[in-house]
Design an enzyme around this catalytic site. Structure first.
Site, PDB file in Angstrom:
ATOM      1  N   ASP A 161      45.265  40.059  20.419  1.00 29.33           N
ATOM      2  CA  ASP A 161      44.547  41.158  19.767  1.00 29.33           C
ATOM      3  C   ASP A 161      45.501  41.970  18.901  1.00 29.33           C
ATOM      4  O   ASP A 161      45.140  42.385  17.800  1.00 29.33           O
ATOM      5  CB  ASP A 161      43.882  42.064  20.810  1.00 29.33           C
ATOM      6  CG  ASP A 161      43.373  43.344  20.151  1.00 29.33           C
ATOM      7  OD1 ASP A 161      42.469  43.238  19.305  1.00 29.33           O
ATOM      8  OD2 ASP A 161      43.918  44.430  20.424  1.00 29.33           O
ATOM      9  N   ARG A 168      43.366  42.231  10.686  1.00 29.15           N
ATOM     10  CA  ARG A 168      42.024  42.691  10.301  1.00 29.15           C
ATOM     11  C   ARG A 168      42.101  43.997   9.525  1.00 29.15           C
ATOM     12  O   ARG A 168      41.307  44.242   8.616  1.00 29.15           O
ATOM     13  CB  ARG A 168      41.163  42.896  11.558  1.00 29.15           C
ATOM     14  CG  ARG A 168      40.730  41.590  12.196  1.00 29.15           C
ATOM     15  CD  ARG A 168      40.142  41.839  13.583  1.00 29.15           C
ATOM     16  NE  ARG A 168      39.069  42.797  13.565  1.00 29.15           N
ATOM     17  CZ  ARG A 168      38.853  43.702  14.533  1.00 29.15           C
ATOM     18  NH1 ARG A 168      39.629  43.766  15.576  1.00 29.15           N
ATOM     19  NH2 ARG A 168      37.845  44.546  14.425  1.00 29.15           N
ATOM     20  N   LYS A 187      41.687  44.166  25.575  1.00 30.47           N
ATOM     21  CA  LYS A 187      42.739  45.124  25.950  1.00 30.47           C
ATOM     22  C   LYS A 187      42.393  45.826  27.255  1.00 30.47           C
ATOM     23  O   LYS A 187      43.249  46.048  28.093  1.00 30.47           O
ATOM     24  CB  LYS A 187      42.877  46.199  24.859  1.00 30.47           C
ATOM     25  CG  LYS A 187      43.635  45.725  23.652  1.00 30.47           C
ATOM     26  CD  LYS A 187      43.952  46.898  22.744  1.00 30.47           C
ATOM     27  CE  LYS A 187      42.742  47.395  21.989  1.00 30.47           C
ATOM     28  NZ  LYS A 187      42.622  46.952  20.626  1.00 30.47           N
TER      29      LYS A 187
HETATM   30  N1  URA Z   1      39.398  49.616  18.272  1.00 30.78           N
HETATM   31  C1  URA Z   1      39.968  48.467  18.703  1.00 30.78           C
HETATM   32  O1  URA Z   1      40.773  48.479  19.630  1.00 30.78           O
HETATM   33  N2  URA Z   1      39.626  47.337  18.096  1.00 30.78           N
HETATM   34  C2  URA Z   1      38.746  47.271  17.100  1.00 30.78           C
HETATM   35  O2  URA Z   1      38.467  46.203  16.616  1.00 30.78           O
HETATM   36  C3  URA Z   1      38.162  48.471  16.638  1.00 30.78           C
HETATM   37  C4  URA Z   1      38.510  49.640  17.247  1.00 30.78           C
END
Ligand code: URA
Length: 434
Positions: A161, A168, A187
């Site tokens: 992530d 992203r 997470k």
């Molecule tokens: N917060 C996150 O941790 N991930 C996302 O994709 C958007 C907001």
């Protein structure tokens, strides 16, 4: 298996198998799949979506791409909190300190800014010398001693992530239910709390622009949480205008501190206390909303919550004197005002554009490598529904670079909309998904 075929399958609207998702996530984490293929994959997911099964597989694969924390070394029932991201959203700092002051350990992993939205880790770095990178030992010890620690996503907590989030941010692939749900829940699963309270932002300044998509995202995340045995509640809160008045890293820290001093703006107080209420209820500290409110108000009124913030900042190497002396925080040399050109009522504050103006000022990143300026940002003087007269200051923009200030002031001219009639005040808490 080839990454090319996996991208093509998703590009054409196909459903990926668990093995294909694992191939992508694990290969990207290890570095055998390059950024450009991961970006193409993120865009294909953004455009074509994912089935429930794919989202669950993506979430679990990302959660297990690194370490899964064992919070059993922290005493008590641990409740985590996460926001989907908004403009002026400094609730983590407020909620973490208040909830910890109520005796619930808050072991929080937070992120950096994403797109036009800010991130708690960037904000906290406004405290000179504040360390967001803690060893596991320090993290557990600080929570056990103080009740509150906030760390950045360590290299090995859901590293898939971490890499994908940064990609992203700069490839216009943030606003996607499968990508947000898997990012947040991977997470939260890896961070190991017993229960989770989610703040799903909804409106122009959020990634979910309308209530239907906010509800769909909230339901998706609550379902993922329940499936892995974590009690999860999602609050859907308004993001049609920035939360509070201050936007930008150190400016938001100041407003969070003011809130802990009992002087916070009404909307920030309401969202923070609602999130904290559900954290107390899930932790079994309060039986209902009214009992939770009494406990929370006492934590603020007694000064205990502010004291927890001071201790947390100091324990992480930060200069806690800044809690009482804001001049220690990063500031801005330049400022520019935006004034009302007509009289009437504020009918709209273009919220995403406000966040973008902050990025222009230097508060957010334009590329993965961008350095941000912690001292810049925007302070609103008026909120939706407020009466204004021509010439009134609507907002002040703060910068350290003249060119950036000029560009942001120009862009900001379209942010405020003034109408002849008082609009309805926005409903702050739009729904609660349990
Ligand atoms: N917060 C996150 O941790 N991930 C996302 O994709 C958007 C907001």
């Amino acid at each position: 298996m080839r990454m090319y075929d996996i991208i093509k399958c998703k590009r054409d609207g196909g459903e990926l198998s668990r093995e294909e998702i694992e191939f992508f996530v694990n290969g990207f984490t290890r570095g055998s799949i390059p950024d450009y293929q991961a970006s193409a994959m993120a865009m294909a997911i953004f455009l074509k979506g994912m089935s429930e099964r794919e989202i669950a597989d993506l979430t679990l694969t990302m959660a297990h791409s690194g370490d899964v924390m064992d919070l059993s070394r922290i005493n008590g029932f641990k409740v985590d909190k996460h926001s989907t991201g908004g403009v002026g959203d400094k609730t983590t700092i407020v909620v973490g300190a208040i909830v910890a002051a109520c005796g619930i350990p808050v072991a929080k992993m937070s992120g950096r800014g994403l797109g036009h939205t800010g991130g708690t880790i960037d904000k906290l770095e406004s405290f000179p010398n504040f360390r967001t990178s803690l060893t596991e030992e320090e993290f557990y010890d600080n929570v056990n001693k103080i009740g509150f620690a906030i760390a950045g996503q360590t290299g090995n907590l859901a590293p898939a992530d971490k890499k994908l989030y940064a990609l992203r941010d700069v490839t216009a692939t943030v606003e996607s239910i499968p990508l947000i749900a898997s990012s947040i829940m991977s997470k939260k699963i890896a961070a190991g709390a017993d229960a989770i309270v989610l703040d799903v932002k909804c409106g122009d300044g959020a990634f979910m622009k309308d209530i239907d998509s906010a509800r769909a995202l909230a339901k998706e995340m609550v379902a993922i949480g329940s499936n892995v045995g974590k009690k999860t509640v999602a609050i859907i809160s308004d993001m049609e205008q920035p939360l509070g008045f201050n936007i930008g890293n150190s400016l938001e820290v100041i407003e969070a501190i003011e809130t802990l001093k009992g002087r916070g703006p009404a909307d920030l107080v309401k969202v923070s206390l609602t999130l904290a209420t559900y954290m107390l209820i899930l932790a079994g500290k309060a039986k209902d909303e009214s009992e939770a409110m009494q406990i929370l108000n006492d934590a603020i009124g007694s000064g205990r919550a502010l004291d927890i913030l001071r201790k947390m900042v100091a324990a992480q190497g930060g200069d806690a004197r800044a809690v009482d002396d804001y001049s220690i925080l990063p500031g801005a040399k330049l400022s520019g005002e935006c004034k009302a050109v007509e009289s009437g009522y504020v009918s709209r504050i273009a919220c995403e554009e406000t966040g973008e103006c902050c990025v222009v000022l230097g508060a957010g990143r334009e590329t993965k490598e961008s350095e941000i300026d912690l001292g810049v940002g925007i302070v609103l003087s008026k909120k939706v529904g407020d009466r204004v007269n021509a010439g009134d200051v609507l907002a002040t923009l703060y910068a350290n670079d003249e060119k950036r200030l000029d560009e942001a002031v120009k862009r900001f001219e379209c942010v405020y909309h003034i109408g002849p009639k008082a609009p309805e005040r926005p409903v702050l808490i739009k729904d609660i998904i349990r």
